[in-house]
Scaffold this active site. Structure first.
Site, PDB file in Angstrom:
ATOM      1  N   GLN A  78       0.996  -1.095  -0.110  1.00 53.90           N
ATOM      2  CA  GLN A  78      -0.131  -0.045  -0.021  1.00 53.90           C
ATOM      3  C   GLN A  78       0.838   1.126   0.086  1.00 53.90           C
ATOM      4  O   GLN A  78       1.070   1.776   1.065  1.00 53.90           O
ATOM      5  CB  GLN A  78      -0.954  -0.084   1.379  1.00 53.90           C
ATOM      6  N   PHE A  79       1.346   1.763  -1.160  1.00 51.13           N
ATOM      7  CA  PHE A  79       2.234   2.931  -1.339  1.00 51.13           C
ATOM      8  C   PHE A  79       1.708   4.354  -0.830  1.00 51.13           C
ATOM      9  O   PHE A  79       2.327   4.940  -0.312  1.00 51.13           O
ATOM     10  CB  PHE A  79       2.931   2.832  -2.703  1.00 51.13           C
ATOM     11  N   THR A  80       0.269   4.220  -0.658  1.00 47.39           N
ATOM     12  CA  THR A  80      -0.349   5.412  -0.673  1.00 47.39           C
ATOM     13  C   THR A  80      -0.304   5.658   1.037  1.00 47.39           C
ATOM     14  O   THR A  80      -0.491   6.675   1.606  1.00 47.39           O
ATOM     15  CB  THR A  80      -1.935   5.100  -0.788  1.00 47.39           C
TER      16      THR A  80
END
Length: 150
Positions: A78-80
């Site tokens: 989950q890069f966000t």
């Protein structure tokens, strides 16, 4: 590294209409990797996550870890989670690590979770458009950051 850890009754990841991974009682871990992260960050987070006493014992007290109950772990990249929202309204992901850094650290975190729990860690697919479904149990949600070890 940042995580959002949710105690779940069940969770799954679907990609292109097909279920990639599914668990029952256990943890859904959303994992973000930043440019400064190392294997040490992955090791600290894996050990801490596997040992979190957030499952109820026979007296209804949160006193057991996922490994104590024989629960499963599903890890989703989950890069966000690395969003910077300091300026303006459009988040910036400049702190999110590039694939050459994040994929090996994501894989190492999953390997370490398997070692810590003694049970195979299930995953989504790095970089894929995933549909994550879960039933948060409690609700119990814990956020951890390896750079801010509270």
């Amino acid at each position: 590294m940042r995580t959002v850890i949710q105690r779940v009754s069940h969770a799954s990841v679907t990609i292109d209409g097909k279920v990639k991974a599914a668990i029952d009682n256990g943890l859904l871990v959303l994992l973000g990797v930043c440019t400064e992260d190392t294997v040490e960050d992955a090791a600290w987070l894996a050990k801490k996550t596997a040992s979190l006493r957030i499952f109820s014992d026979e007296n209804g007290v949160m006193n057991l870890s996922v490994k104590d109950i024989g629960g499963k772990v599903l890890v989703v990249s989950q890069f966000t989670l690395m969003a910077s929202y300091k300026k303006g309204n459009r988040p910036s992901w400049i702190r999110a690590a590039r694939h050459d850094i994040s994929i090996p650290l994501y894989n190492e975190f999953c390997r370490l979770m398997t070692a810590e729990t003694g049970s195979e860690t299930l995953t989504g697919e790095f970089g894929a458009d995933m549909k994550v479904e879960l039933l948060n149990d409690g609700p119990v949600t814990i956020c951890m950051d390896s750079k801010n070890r509270e």
